[in-house]
Design a protein around this motif. Structure first.
Motif, mmCIF file in Angstrom:
data_model
loop_
_atom_site.group_PDB
_atom_site.id
_atom_site.type_symbol
_atom_site.label_atom_id
_atom_site.label_comp_id
_atom_site.label_asym_id
_atom_site.label_seq_id
_atom_site.Cartn_x
_atom_site.Cartn_y
_atom_site.Cartn_z
ATOM 1 N N LEU A 29 40.968 -9.732 17.916
ATOM 2 C CA LEU A 29 41.763 -8.518 18.107
ATOM 3 C C LEU A 29 40.906 -7.256 18.153
ATOM 4 O O LEU A 29 41.159 -6.352 18.951
ATOM 5 C CB LEU A 29 42.787 -8.402 16.974
ATOM 6 N N GLY A 30 39.894 -7.161 17.296
ATOM 7 C CA GLY A 30 39.021 -5.996 17.306
ATOM 8 C C GLY A 30 38.216 -5.885 18.587
ATOM 9 O O GLY A 30 38.081 -4.806 19.173
ATOM 10 N N GLN A 32 39.045 -7.168 21.430
ATOM 11 C CA GLN A 32 39.984 -6.874 22.517
ATOM 12 C C GLN A 32 40.273 -5.383 22.616
ATOM 13 O O GLN A 32 40.452 -4.846 23.710
ATOM 14 C CB GLN A 32 41.271 -7.669 22.300
ATOM 15 N N ALA A 33 40.300 -4.693 21.463
ATOM 16 C CA ALA A 33 40.535 -3.251 21.476
ATOM 17 C C ALA A 33 39.373 -2.517 22.131
ATOM 18 O O ALA A 33 39.576 -1.570 22.914
ATOM 19 C CB ALA A 33 40.742 -2.745 20.044
ATOM 20 N N GLY A 123 32.327 -0.497 18.885
ATOM 21 C CA GLY A 123 32.893 -0.309 17.561
ATOM 22 C C GLY A 123 32.174 0.792 16.802
ATOM 23 O O GLY A 123 31.029 1.156 17.115
ATOM 24 N N ILE A 153 35.741 2.751 18.863
ATOM 25 C CA ILE A 153 37.041 2.174 18.524
ATOM 26 C C ILE A 153 37.061 1.832 17.038
ATOM 27 O O ILE A 153 36.164 1.138 16.535
ATOM 28 C CB ILE A 153 37.307 0.909 19.370
ATOM 29 N N PRO A 155 38.107 0.045 13.523
ATOM 30 C CA PRO A 155 38.411 -1.352 13.214
ATOM 31 C C PRO A 155 39.910 -1.624 13.269
ATOM 32 O O PRO A 155 40.721 -0.792 12.873
ATOM 33 C CB PRO A 155 37.876 -1.521 11.785
ATOM 34 N N VAL A 156 40.259 -2.796 13.775
ATOM 35 C CA VAL A 156 41.655 -3.220 13.836
ATOM 36 C C VAL A 156 42.021 -3.875 12.508
ATOM 37 O O VAL A 156 41.268 -4.705 11.983
ATOM 38 C CB VAL A 156 41.883 -4.189 15.008
ATOM 39 N N GLN A 157 43.178 -3.506 11.975
ATOM 40 C CA GLN A 157 43.639 -4.052 10.705
ATOM 41 C C GLN A 157 44.766 -5.072 10.932
ATOM 42 O O GLN A 157 45.610 -4.879 11.790
ATOM 43 C CB GLN A 157 44.165 -2.929 9.805
ATOM 44 N N LEU A 158 44.739 -6.134 10.155
ATOM 45 C CA LEU A 158 45.827 -7.107 10.149
ATOM 46 C C LEU A 158 46.012 -7.574 8.709
ATOM 47 O O LEU A 158 45.040 -7.989 8.059
ATOM 48 C CB LEU A 158 45.505 -8.297 11.068
ATOM 49 N N THR A 162 40.440 -5.651 7.651
ATOM 50 C CA THR A 162 39.809 -5.495 8.962
ATOM 51 C C THR A 162 39.638 -6.854 9.635
ATOM 52 O O THR A 162 39.186 -7.822 9.001
ATOM 53 C CB THR A 162 38.436 -4.823 8.812
ATOM 54 N N THR A 185 44.011 -14.432 18.182
ATOM 55 C CA THR A 185 45.172 -14.428 19.097
ATOM 56 C C THR A 185 45.288 -15.731 19.875
ATOM 57 O O THR A 185 46.019 -15.794 20.854
ATOM 58 C CB THR A 185 45.167 -13.230 20.076
#
Length: 311
Positions: A29-30, A32-33, A123, A153, A155-158, A162, A185
């Protein structure tokens, strides 16, 4: 999508692109962002969207004795990037010469000279140049100097944490492929050529397709519910042993999927095997009859997990 090497000149129609810069192993996911940001910039400006990555992975170069940790092969990464709208994957050969480049020379020679970048997306924690001396503030300063934009970008959180390749590896080593799949994903997938084995599985009534795990990360050894993807597009449910088969000698690390209701010849074919659910750890059995009985239970459990993915 085109695949380029740093050992060859970049075609003119791919110069002046917006470049997503990083390792992108796993393309989670990170990642991909970051790639999505470069693709959007490129499409809006009518420029090519490029992903620049490294092979071998820098960790493998600096620590050649480190445990296997790859989440994706370059071929898998290329296919994922193509699906994401990327025009080309540019692979830096990570060798002594690249490792010795200063941060300024990496930008001036590689990004500006070789790729002619119009912009870079990466990143917030990306470092570059010898001894990782370059950081994002320096990248921005060099971008102003050379005339390219820099997008960073966050960091993507889920689930409050992170998303990272390390987190995915930890989940796989703990025997939790579903947690890894949420971050990726998609299921963690090992791809390889089906090899001839000792055909013990066939004598037990469970013929397997033997696949060398090469440089892939070793997930927790044991039995998994899996899905196989064949070159002709078929998807096959199955159960697989990942590990060294402790009941047999000599031990050898293999991925050995048994596909339900399949009767065909897969030798020499490249197949992909998705790890869906962990069933149990590897175990040594006192007899082949005991092993066969356990395999029957494993197949039944795998079928239930694949038919009821929320269970």
């Amino acid at each position: 999508m085109e695949r380029l090497s740093s050992n060859a000149a970049v075609p003119e129609h791919l110069r002046g692109g917006y470049v997503a810069l990083g390792n992108f192993d796993g393309f989670h996911l990170g990642h991909q962002a970051v790639v999505g940001a470069a693709v959007r910039r490129a499409k809006a400006a009518g420029h090519p969207a490029i992903v620049a990555t490294f092979d071998p992975h820098p960790m493998r170069y600096f620590r050649p004795d480190s445990a296997y940790f790859r989440l994706t092969s370059l071929d898998q990464r290329a296919a994922l990037l193509a699906d994401a709208g990327v025009d080309a994957m540019y692979v830096f050969t990570f060798d002594a010469a690249l490792a010795a480049l200063s941060a300024e020379d990496f930008v001036g020679e590689c990004l500006v000279g070789d790729l002619g970048v119009a912009g870079v997306a990466t990143g917030e924690d990306f470092t570059f140049g010898t001894n990782r001396s370059g950081d994002i503030p320096l990248m921005r300063a060099l971008g102003e100097q050379h005339g390219f934009v820099v997008d960073t970008i966050a960091p993507v959180q889920l689930d409050g944490e992170t998303v990272s390749s390390t987190r995915i590896r930890d989940a796989l080593r703990a025997g939790d492929p579903r947690a890894a799949a949420r971050l990726l994903t998609r299921p963690y997938t090992i791809e390889g050529v089906v090899q001839h084995g000792d055909k013990v599985g066939r004598t037990l009534g469970y013929p397997t397709a033997n696949i060398d795990m090469a440089n892939y990360l070793r997930p927790k050894f044991g039995i998994y519910a899996v899905r196989g993807l064949l070159p002709d597009g078929r998807a096959l449910d199955g159960a697989a042993n990942v590990g060294v088969r402790p009941t047999f000698d000599p031990p050898r690390e293999l991925l050995e999927p048994y596909f339900f209701d399949f009767d065909g010849d897969l030798y020499g074919q490249t197949i992909a095997v998705e790890l869906i659910d962990f069933i149990r750890p590897e175990a040594k059995f006192d007899s082949l009859d005991a092993l066969k009985a356990q395999m029957a239970d494993d197949v039944e459990t795998a079928g239930g997990l694949l038919n009821n993915p929320s269970s």
